[in-house]
Motif scaffolding. Structure first.
Motif, PDB file in Angstrom:
ATOM      1  N   UNK A   1       0.845  -1.189   0.000  1.00  0.00           N
ATOM      2  CA  UNK A   1       0.000   0.000   0.000  1.00  0.00           C
ATOM      3  C   UNK A   1       0.882   1.241   0.000  1.00  0.00           C
ATOM      4  N   UNK A   2       0.332   2.350  -0.473  1.00  0.00           N
ATOM      5  CA  UNK A   2       1.060   3.612  -0.482  1.00  0.00           C
ATOM      6  C   UNK A   2       0.837   4.344   0.836  1.00  0.00           C
ATOM      7  N   UNK A   3       1.867   5.049   1.284  1.00  0.00           N
ATOM      8  CA  UNK A   3       1.799   5.727   2.571  1.00  0.00           C
ATOM      9  C   UNK A   3       0.699   6.780   2.632  1.00  0.00           C
ATOM     10  N   UNK A   4       0.361   7.391   1.485  1.00  0.00           N
ATOM     11  CA  UNK A   4      -0.707   8.401   1.526  1.00  0.00           C
ATOM     12  C   UNK A   4      -2.090   7.776   1.737  1.00  0.00           C
ATOM     13  N   UNK A   5      -2.197   6.454   1.650  1.00  0.00           N
ATOM     14  CA  UNK A   5      -3.447   5.743   1.927  1.00  0.00           C
ATOM     15  C   UNK A   5      -3.542   5.317   3.391  1.00  0.00           C
ATOM     16  N   UNK A   6      -2.453   5.547   4.153  1.00  0.00           N
ATOM     17  CA  UNK A   6      -2.345   5.004   5.503  1.00  0.00           C
ATOM     18  C   UNK A   6      -2.059   6.078   6.540  1.00  0.00           C
TER      19      UNK A   6
END
Length: 143
Positions: A52-57
């Protein structure tokens, strides 16, 4: 020296990934690799891997401390403290130098610094993790 580990909350999936599931964090490519440890949910072991991408978390760092019941305390956790007539509910936050508890309902004291927990109040042994700001936001609402 404290153990460095993170847990992650997926904003899109509304799901918390335990620290054991976070395999690697790549801050250059802004990605996180996860391996779901729940054996019963996945027939194919390859389907347990996820990137997953950090901007989703939302990443939450472990403070290195445990509460009264032995639960690990992470930033973003909602903790309660009760000692005779003194009690509060607060959110664990991270400053650039320390973790601290920001009191949610009481303006008489702004925060209690984890750095001072060995000498003052509240001590981590007296804290109880009651939830976190992502899965239990209702705990932050005053009655």
């Amino acid at each position: 020296m404290r153990e460095i580990k993170f847990r992650a909350y997926s904003k899109e999936k509304c799901e918390m990934f335990k620290s054991e599931d976070v395999v690697s964090i790549d801050f250059t490519d802004k990605m996180i690799e996860l391996y779901r440890s729940d054996d019963g949910l996945y027939e194919n072991p390859d389907s347990r891997w996820e990137t997953l991408y950090l901007d989703e978390l939302e990443l939450m760092q472990y403070t290195g401390l445990k509460d009264k019941d032995g639960a690990e305390i992470y930033e973003g956790d909602i903790v309660s403290y009760n000692f005779f007539e003194f009690s509060f509910i607060g959110v664990v936050k991270n400053d650039c130098y320390c973790f601290y508890i920001e009191d949610v309902f009481d303006d008489t004291h702004d925060f209690d610094d984890f750095v001072d927990t060995t000498n003052g109040t509240p001590k981590c042994d007296d804290l109880i993790v009651i939830g976190n700001i992502y899965e239990n936001p209702e705990l932050l609402e005053q009655e």
